[in-house]
Design a protein around this motif. Structure first.
Motif, PDB file in Angstrom:
ATOM      1  N   PHE A  81     -21.937   4.436  27.565  1.00  0.00           N
ATOM      2  CA  PHE A  81     -21.674   5.843  27.879  1.00  0.00           C
ATOM      3  C   PHE A  81     -20.793   5.934  29.129  1.00  0.00           C
ATOM      4  O   PHE A  81     -19.814   6.686  29.172  1.00  0.00           O
ATOM      5  N   GLN A  84     -17.256   5.060  28.341  1.00  0.00           N
ATOM      6  CA  GLN A  84     -16.540   6.134  27.648  1.00  0.00           C
ATOM      7  C   GLN A  84     -16.150   7.256  28.612  1.00  0.00           C
ATOM      8  O   GLN A  84     -15.028   7.775  28.562  1.00  0.00           O
ATOM      9  N   MET A  85     -17.067   7.622  29.486  1.00  0.00           N
ATOM     10  CA  MET A  85     -16.759   8.686  30.452  1.00  0.00           C
ATOM     11  C   MET A  85     -15.625   8.244  31.380  1.00  0.00           C
ATOM     12  O   MET A  85     -14.686   8.996  31.649  1.00  0.00           O
ATOM     13  N   TYR A 144     -27.458  10.449  33.569  1.00  0.00           N
ATOM     14  CA  TYR A 144     -26.817  11.169  32.454  1.00  0.00           C
ATOM     15  C   TYR A 144     -26.865  10.331  31.178  1.00  0.00           C
ATOM     16  O   TYR A 144     -27.196  10.821  30.097  1.00  0.00           O
ATOM     17  N   THR A 148     -29.519  11.671  28.153  1.00  0.00           N
ATOM     18  CA  THR A 148     -28.826  12.358  27.047  1.00  0.00           C
ATOM     19  C   THR A 148     -28.794  11.462  25.808  1.00  0.00           C
ATOM     20  O   THR A 148     -28.134  11.785  24.829  1.00  0.00           O
TER      21      THR A 148
ATOM     22  N   PRO B  57     -19.089  13.809  21.837  1.00  0.00           N
ATOM     23  CA  PRO B  57     -18.296  12.706  22.391  1.00  0.00           C
ATOM     24  C   PRO B  57     -18.655  12.368  23.842  1.00  0.00           C
ATOM     25  O   PRO B  57     -18.726  11.196  24.195  1.00  0.00           O
ATOM     26  N   TYR B  58     -18.891  13.366  24.654  1.00  0.00           N
ATOM     27  CA  TYR B  58     -19.223  13.124  26.055  1.00  0.00           C
ATOM     28  C   TYR B  58     -20.608  13.679  26.385  1.00  0.00           C
ATOM     29  O   TYR B  58     -20.864  14.117  27.494  1.00  0.00           O
ATOM     30  N   ARG B  59     -21.470  13.689  25.399  1.00  0.00           N
ATOM     31  CA  ARG B  59     -22.861  14.134  25.563  1.00  0.00           C
ATOM     32  C   ARG B  59     -22.967  15.576  26.056  1.00  0.00           C
ATOM     33  O   ARG B  59     -23.940  15.955  26.691  1.00  0.00           O
ATOM     34  N   LEU B  61     -21.281  16.828  28.455  1.00  0.00           N
ATOM     35  CA  LEU B  61     -20.953  16.938  29.887  1.00  0.00           C
ATOM     36  C   LEU B  61     -19.547  17.463  30.111  1.00  0.00           C
ATOM     37  O   LEU B  61     -19.190  17.838  31.224  1.00  0.00           O
TER      38      LEU B  61
END
Lengths: 178, 541
Positions: A81, A84-85, A144, A148, B57-59, B61
């Motif tokens: 995650f 990706q962010m 996060y 999530t 895609p970005y939960r 956020l």
């Protein structure tokens, strides 16, 4: 069967029970029956190197570890995650992560990783060093990523919402009445 | 530019709370109405409200769930200059704000229309509570509002409401604190169907009010107003139509609205005998200011330079507590319909104050899915993780909306040098909180902390050092008023200089109270529609 697939089935079964119990409750609702997406098994790293990802995975699992109640950040694939962010973040953010991971790696040559993390977390309220500042962003991303995820939401927090109720249960506990 | 041949009776710019009500009322009154909406329609069933974070895609956020509400370049096409921490929230979708709102619907009190008379600040509205009350009643019945008549002068009530939303454990516990302070905690009033209403199904308590209600249990104009308008045969909706300019004749009266089709980028126009602007506070001011002609060189209806001025909105603060007595308990589904209770203004009851205005408090309007406190707890490891889990059932969150004073120094202008993606000058916002605003913000924050001091639990506030505001409640840029020198509109939301031009969204407010503005916007729109119908019948328009 891999643990990840077992988890998926457990969550699907739980969701299915909730949906079955409420079938027909809300005409026209759009709740997808395949609510749980498959985990990104074929995910390819976009920002971290393999070594960086291993380190982030280690650090995140230390921040939110598996315990007797639920899996930790590793099972939740929190590092992916983060990858990706970060892959679409601003350059300054990317640099802070790259530098922060280098710093951790350097210090971990001298002392253990847990000692590095302890040192990094020493001034969370008011971080003064680069290492301390990196800990704040690392922890924030872990939170996060974990909470999530399917693991964080369903297994750890045991969240039971995002569903359809015929009525909302009023609190009738005598001890709560104002 | 393509010329339109048909002349409509009325062109309504914007399809949200104001525009939706206006279109329905006028169509039912026999007028041929065209609604221009800059966004496209998104059917309820396409809203991603029930998506899990891990499906996005970005939960979530990066506001993936909010994407349907902010179409095109609406978020980017604005500039802030010399401003405090405020955020203008412009929505672009058929249905406007009613597709993306918490639906809290509160009547203004009689005193809220009389700030000058009551508190010696700002100006009185050109209308009174008694004049708008019948329209509050009509609109509440139409849209379906749940709640109670609580017998409060500060929050007048209608004749009947849908049954109130049941309370959570934390809200009953909160009542101990409000009782200790001698203030009221009441069932919230929301335009939410707690029982089937006007072909809308009842709420299913999923907690996604702000993500868009996928069944329409929350009132929105595409679901509730447009079907009624369509049934008359008088209704035309033009999607993806971003208004550029209101065109005028030699006398300066409105004759047409030019717009850009945002899909084809073609320049088009619709002709109408009357134009009603309902595009939201900043967008409406932008449209009027961009409507320059030899008859209206500073923008239409703006010879006194007031269009764009008096921008204001709400101050906002949030605080949360994790109640000890609920911590560690069994997890239960607390999503509900976000707000279930409301704390009406109370600071006016304690006698004379040197600060004008007050605040009301909304409760539990954030998601229960995410453990917000995880970012506030120190440490890491097993104990951290256990603590997050243990505290989560104790979550109780509260936020204040406080009055902001209306002043001419706070304004919206347009920047001819910077165009949006459709070639239209963007709005520029300049806003500074007044001393009164800052003092009120501090008082509201202190009061929230005092309230939580009556409860046992860990408190987290996010006040910061300086106020922040608007909270989607910006109003006041094309204000109505008694004084033609300091206002644009008369008491019927009619431009004094252009008699066939009306503005009925939040921009028409003379002043703001602590209450959410949407119910008042809809009541004013309905009242103005009645006025237009009467004027048309008399041949005045």
């Amino acid at each position: 069967m891999e643990r990840r697939e077992v988890l998926k089935l457990v969550v699907l079964a739980a969701l299915s029970r909730r949906l079955n119990a409420l079938e027909g409750a809300v005409p026209g609702c759009s709740m997808p029956t395949d609510a749980v997406a498959p985990p990104p098994i074929d995910y390819k790293l976009q920002f971290f190197t393999e070594d960086e990802n291993k380190l982030v995975d280690q650090l995140m699992e230390m921040i939110i570890p598996a315990d007797g109640h639920s899996p930790g950040a590793r099972t939740a694939r929190a590092s992916l995650f983060a990858d990706q962010m970060l892959s679409s973040s601003e350059d300054a953010v990317k640099k802070q992560w790259r530098d922060g991971l280098s710093l951790v790696r350097e210090q971990a040559k001298v002392v253990s990783l847990i000692e590095v993390l302890d040192k990094a977390a020493a001034n969370e309220e008011n971080p003064k060093t680069d290492l301390e500042r990196f800990f704040v962003v690392l922890k924030g991303m872990t939170i996060y990523g974990y909470y999530t995820s399917e693991v964080g939401i369903h297994q750890d927090l045991e969240y039971t919402g995002n569903t359809f109720l015929r009525s909302f249960p009023e609190c009738t506990h005598p001890e709560h009445q104002g | 530019m393509q010329k339109a041949s048909e002349v409509y009776d009325v062109c309504v710019v914007g399809s949200g709370a104001a525009g939706g009500v206006m279109a329905k009322e006028l169509c039912e009154g026999g007028a041929k109405v065209v609604v221009l909406e800059a966004g496209r329609q998104v059917p309820n069933a396409e809203l991603p409200s029930h998506k899990w974070p891990y499906e996005l895609p970005y939960r979530g956020l990066r506001s993936e769930k909010q994407a349907p509400f902010y179409q095109g370049d609406i978020v980017q096409s604005i500039r802030y200059a010399d401003s405090d921490q405020v955020g203008v929230d412009r929505v672009r979708i058929v249905g406007g704000r009613t597709m993306h709102w918490n639906a809290v619907t509160l009547r203004y009190a009689a005193r809220d229309f009389k700030e000058r008379s009551m508190q010696g600040i700002e100006e009185d509205w050109p209308i009174t509570y008694e004049e708008i009350a019948p329209y509050y009643e009509r609109i509440e019945q139409l849209i379906g509002v749940c709640g109670n008549d609580d017998g409060l002068e500060i929050l007048p009530a209608g004749k009947s409401y849908l049954r109130p939303i049941p309370w959570r454990c934390s809200e009953h516990i909160l009542k101990r604190a409000t009782n200790a302070m001698g203030i009221k905690l009441i069932a919230v009033r929301k335009a939410l169907a707690t029982q089937s209403h006007d072909h809308r199904p009842a709420c299913h308590y999923c907690g996604h009010c702000m993500d868009g209600c996928d069944i329409g249990a929350i009132f929105n104009t595409p679901g509730s107003m447009f079907p009624k308008a369509r049934a008359t045969g008088n209704f035309t909706l033009r999607e993806n139509a971003l208004a550029r300019e209101i065109l005028v004749d030699k006398e300066g009266l409105a004759t047409a609205v030019s717009f850009v089709d945002t899909q084809t980028r073609r320049e088009l126009q619709v002709k109408a005998r009357i134009v009603v602007v309902c595009a939201s506070t900043v967008e409406s001011a932008r449209l009027l200011l961009n409507s320059r002609s030899s008859q209206h060189p500073g923008g239409i209806a703006n010879s006194n330079g007031i269009v764009g001025k008096y921008l204001h909105g709400h101050l906002g603060s949030q605080v949360s507590i994790y109640l000890e007595e609920l911590q560690g308990g069994k997890t239960s589904n607390q999503d509900g319909a976000t707000d279930h209770v409301y704390i009406p203004r109370y600071n006016h009851l304690s006698g004379k104050s040197d600060v004008a205005g007050g605040w009301g408090m909304q409760v539990n309007f954030q998601s229960y899915m995410f453990p917000h406190h995880a970012h506030r707890l120190r440490g890491y490891g097993s104990s951290f993780k256990q603590n997050v889990r243990k505290m989560q059932p104790g979550y109780l969150q509260m936020g204040s909306f406080a009055k902001v004073t209306a002043g001419p120094e706070n304004h919206v202008t347009v920047d001819p040098a910077r165009l949006d993606a459709n070639g239209i000058p963007i709005p520029v916002v300049r806003f500074r909180f007044s001393q009164n605003d800052q003092a009120l913000w501090k008082q509201a924050n202190q009061s929230m902390l005092e309230m939580f001091s009556h409860l046992k639990g860990k408190v987290f506030s996010t006040f910061g050092d300086a106020p922040a505001g608007f909270a989607s409640h910006e109003v006041g840029t094309i204000r109505m008023g008694k004084d033609p020198q300091t206002s644009v509109l008369n008491g019927y939301c009619q431009a004094r200089e252009v008699k066939n031009l009306f503005v009925t969204d939040g921009s028409c407010f003379t002043t703001s109270s602590e209450k959410n503005p949407t119910l008042t916007i809809m009541a004013l729109s309905m009242r103005t529609a009645d006025y237009i119908k009467e004027q048309r019948r008399r041949g005045e328009l």
